[in-house]
Design a protein around this motif. Structure first.
Motif, PDB file in Angstrom:
ATOM      1  N   PRO A   1       0.793  -1.235   0.000  1.00 49.87           N
ATOM      2  CA  PRO A   1       0.000   0.000   0.000  1.00 49.87           C
ATOM      3  C   PRO A   1       0.823   1.282   0.000  1.00 49.87           C
ATOM      4  N   TYR A   2       2.044   1.252   0.597  1.00 50.01           N
ATOM      5  CA  TYR A   2       2.779   2.499   0.786  1.00 50.01           C
ATOM      6  C   TYR A   2       4.190   2.500   0.183  1.00 50.01           C
ATOM      7  N   ASN A   3       4.597   1.395  -0.426  1.00 51.31           N
ATOM      8  CA  ASN A   3       5.934   1.302  -1.021  1.00 51.31           C
ATOM      9  C   ASN A   3       7.027   1.539   0.021  1.00 51.31           C
ATOM     10  N   VAL A   4       6.856   0.910   1.183  1.00 55.36           N
ATOM     11  CA  VAL A   4       7.802   1.052   2.293  1.00 55.36           C
ATOM     12  C   VAL A   4       8.411  -0.313   2.618  1.00 55.36           C
ATOM     13  N   GLU A   5       9.723  -0.337   2.751  1.00 53.53           N
ATOM     14  CA  GLU A   5      10.425  -1.557   3.151  1.00 53.53           C
ATOM     15  C   GLU A   5      10.761  -1.476   4.641  1.00 53.53           C
ATOM     16  N   VAL A   6      10.449  -2.537   5.366  1.00 52.92           N
ATOM     17  CA  VAL A   6      10.784  -2.606   6.784  1.00 52.92           C
ATOM     18  C   VAL A   6      11.987  -3.523   6.948  1.00 52.92           C
ATOM     19  N   LEU A   7      13.094  -2.959   7.412  1.00 50.87           N
ATOM     20  CA  LEU A   7      14.316  -3.733   7.623  1.00 50.87           C
ATOM     21  C   LEU A   7      14.380  -4.151   9.085  1.00 50.87           C
ATOM     22  N   TYR A   8      14.109  -5.406   9.356  1.00 51.60           N
ATOM     23  CA  TYR A   8      14.209  -5.889  10.729  1.00 51.60           C
ATOM     24  C   TYR A   8      15.381  -6.853  10.892  1.00 51.60           C
ATOM     25  N   ARG A   9      15.949  -7.296   9.799  1.00 51.40           N
ATOM     26  CA  ARG A   9      17.215  -8.042   9.848  1.00 51.40           C
ATOM     27  C   ARG A   9      18.331  -7.029   9.602  1.00 51.40           C
ATOM     28  N   MET A  10      19.211  -6.881  10.566  1.00 46.47           N
ATOM     29  CA  MET A  10      20.211  -5.810  10.501  1.00 46.47           C
ATOM     30  C   MET A  10      21.190  -6.037   9.355  1.00 46.47           C
ATOM     31  N   LYS A  11      21.341  -5.024   8.499  1.00 48.91           N
ATOM     32  CA  LYS A  11      22.277  -5.069   7.384  1.00 48.91           C
ATOM     33  C   LYS A  11      23.433  -4.118   7.664  1.00 48.91           C
ATOM     34  N   ASP A  12      24.621  -4.601   7.428  1.00 44.41           N
ATOM     35  CA  ASP A  12      25.815  -3.821   7.741  1.00 44.41           C
ATOM     36  C   ASP A  12      25.817  -2.472   7.024  1.00 44.41           C
ATOM     37  N   ILE A  13      25.385  -2.451   5.776  1.00 48.62           N
ATOM     38  CA  ILE A  13      25.438  -1.214   5.007  1.00 48.62           C
ATOM     39  C   ILE A  13      24.329  -0.233   5.408  1.00 48.62           C
ATOM     40  N   GLU A  14      23.374  -0.682   6.217  1.00 48.24           N
ATOM     41  CA  GLU A  14      22.243   0.164   6.587  1.00 48.24           C
ATOM     42  C   GLU A  14      22.375   0.779   7.983  1.00 48.24           C
ATOM     43  N   ILE A  15      23.428   0.414   8.740  1.00 51.75           N
ATOM     44  CA  ILE A  15      23.533   0.882  10.115  1.00 51.75           C
ATOM     45  C   ILE A  15      24.578   1.988  10.243  1.00 51.75           C
ATOM     46  N   ASP A  16      24.465   2.741  11.315  1.00 53.29           N
ATOM     47  CA  ASP A  16      25.417   3.804  11.619  1.00 53.29           C
ATOM     48  C   ASP A  16      26.576   3.199  12.413  1.00 53.29           C
ATOM     49  N   HIS A  17      27.753   3.171  11.818  1.00 52.11           N
ATOM     50  CA  HIS A  17      28.907   2.531  12.447  1.00 52.11           C
ATOM     51  C   HIS A  17      29.555   3.391  13.527  1.00 52.11           C
ATOM     52  N   ASN A  18      28.962   4.535  13.829  1.00 57.68           N
ATOM     53  CA  ASN A  18      29.424   5.321  14.965  1.00 57.68           C
ATOM     54  C   ASN A  18      28.951   4.726  16.287  1.00 57.68           C
ATOM     55  N   TYR A  19      28.008   3.785  16.217  1.00 57.96           N
ATOM     56  CA  TYR A  19      27.460   3.160  17.417  1.00 57.96           C
ATOM     57  C   TYR A  19      27.737   1.656  17.395  1.00 57.96           C
ATOM     58  N   THR A  20      27.760   1.072  18.594  1.00 54.65           N
ATOM     59  CA  THR A  20      27.848  -0.378  18.716  1.00 54.65           C
ATOM     60  C   THR A  20      26.415  -0.895  18.829  1.00 54.65           C
ATOM     61  N   LEU A  21      25.955  -1.582  17.783  1.00 57.02           N
ATOM     62  CA  LEU A  21      24.555  -1.957  17.680  1.00 57.02           C
ATOM     63  C   LEU A  21      24.383  -3.470  17.587  1.00 57.02           C
ATOM     64  N   THR A  22      23.208  -3.937  17.986  1.00 59.40           N
ATOM     65  CA  THR A  22      22.881  -5.358  17.890  1.00 59.40           C
ATOM     66  C   THR A  22      21.571  -5.518  17.126  1.00 59.40           C
ATOM     67  N   PRO A  23      21.372  -6.674  16.489  1.00 57.55           N
ATOM     68  CA  PRO A  23      20.142  -6.906  15.713  1.00 57.55           C
ATOM     69  C   PRO A  23      18.906  -6.934  16.605  1.00 57.55           C
ATOM     70  N   ALA A  24      17.777  -6.727  15.977  1.00 57.89           N
ATOM     71  CA  ALA A  24      16.504  -6.740  16.694  1.00 57.89           C
ATOM     72  C   ALA A  24      15.894  -8.136  16.669  1.00 57.89           C
ATOM     73  N   ASP A  25      15.251  -8.491  17.767  1.00 57.03           N
ATOM     74  CA  ASP A  25      14.519  -9.757  17.856  1.00 57.03           C
ATOM     75  C   ASP A  25      13.284  -9.677  16.959  1.00 57.03           C
ATOM     76  N   SER A  26      13.067 -10.699  16.130  1.00 58.35           N
ATOM     77  CA  SER A  26      11.979 -10.631  15.149  1.00 58.35           C
ATOM     78  C   SER A  26      10.605 -10.552  15.813  1.00 58.35           C
ATOM     79  N   ALA A  27      10.432 -11.208  16.955  1.00 62.88           N
ATOM     80  CA  ALA A  27       9.145 -11.147  17.648  1.00 62.88           C
ATOM     81  C   ALA A  27       8.869  -9.736  18.165  1.00 62.88           C
ATOM     82  N   LYS A  28       9.914  -9.072  18.663  1.00 63.92           N
ATOM     83  CA  LYS A  28       9.762  -7.691  19.112  1.00 63.92           C
ATOM     84  C   LYS A  28       9.494  -6.767  17.918  1.00 63.92           C
ATOM     85  N   CYS A  29      10.119  -7.068  16.796  1.00 66.17           N
ATOM     86  CA  CYS A  29       9.891  -6.272  15.587  1.00 66.17           C
ATOM     87  C   CYS A  29       8.436  -6.366  15.128  1.00 66.17           C
ATOM     88  N   ALA A  30       7.855  -7.550  15.262  1.00 63.08           N
ATOM     89  CA  ALA A  30       6.460  -7.732  14.873  1.00 63.08           C
ATOM     90  C   ALA A  30       5.559  -6.843  15.722  1.00 63.08           C
TER      91      ALA A  30
END
Length: 277
Positions: free
Chosen positions: A53-82
């Protein structure tokens, strides 16, 4: 010897070309020509409610090229993402679609929503709740604490971590597309403190000086987005308590700023702020 070497080399090259010409590939290619994508139930739900409906992609699997490398980040739990995806749809996309129409949502929401499991923490110890990148992408952090330290039945906690962030970042996108009247910047001119905002108390310093939160003291555009998101998501009781801290002078400044925001949303986007709230 030199002549013989050249002849032998020429013979070897000729032979190799001949041999290659007879070496026909056999069997199926290891590169499939008709790849298929398998979606689980959550991914199908994302497609049906965000992508189609809105042409929006939801990234819930963390991609290296999509994150800010100034921070130490961890992937999101898929159940929490839902759970968060349902919140985003209900309190952002559906709300604006009801007031302004689905075309407004499709035309103005970012093309990418990114969910990150951990907090994003600056060097000074402050926490980044979300970021907006050029109207194209919004990132939400702290997803893995949804349902834990941020209980699903605690509206204030949900408001602090997610609801206000959604509308704050979206206001930045709207401002980028249609700039607001910069006379807003003059209301508290001289009172902004840039990166030192975290050293000020919201209740005793920000509110009495006409800022809805200490972060609003950083600069005018953050003041604008912060006031918009707080007013939109605070119920009457919570808003009244903040106005009590603001006092007569602080409340007058906040109301003057709100008048700017009401005019902007009505004149630029044909949205009644009170109806939206």
């Amino acid at each position: 010897m030199k002549k013989l070497y050249i002849i032998l080399m020429a013979f070897a090259v000729t032979f190799s070309f001949t041999a290659c010409s007879d070496d026909e590939p056999g069997g199926e290619s290891i590169f499939p020509t008709n790849p298929t994508t398998q979606y689980d139930d959550f991914e199908k739900w994302l497609l049906e409610n965000f992508t189609y409906p809105y042409n929006v992609e939801v990234l819930y699997r963390m991609k290296d090229i999509e994150i800010d490398h100034n921070y130490t980040l961890t992937p999101a739990d898929s159940a929490k993402c839902a759970k968060l995806a349902i919140i985003v749809k209900y309190l952002w996309f559906d709300a604006y679609a009801e007031v302004a129409g689905p075309d407004f949502v499709k035309n103005n929401v970012p093309r990418v929503l990114s969910f990150i499991g951990s907090l994003a923490i600056e060097n000074n110890g402050t926490v980044v709740m979300g970021t907006a990148e050029g109207g194209y992408k919004i990132t939400l952090y702290n997803v893995n604490n949804l349902g834990g330290s941020v209980p699903l039945d605690d509206y204030d906690a949900l408001n602090q971590w997610y609801f206000t962030t959604l509308h704050h970042e979206f206001q930045h996108i709207l401002n980028q597309k249609k700039p607001y009247d910069t006379t807003f910047d003059l209301i508290s001119e001289g009172d902004y403190v840039s990166g030192d905002w975290y050293q000020y108390s919201t209740e005793s310093e920000a509110l009495p000086n006409g800022f809805i939160r200490n972060y609003a003291m950083s600069e005018p555009r953050e003041d604008y987005a912060e006031l918009y998101s707080q007013y939109l998501t605070n119920n009457d009781e919570l808003w009244a308590s903040k106005m009590a801290y603001a006092g007569t002078e602080g409340q007058a400044i906040i109301n003057e700023k709100l008048a700017h925001i009401r005019n902007y949303m009505r004149e630029s986007w044909n949205i009644d702020l009170e109806e939206m709230r």
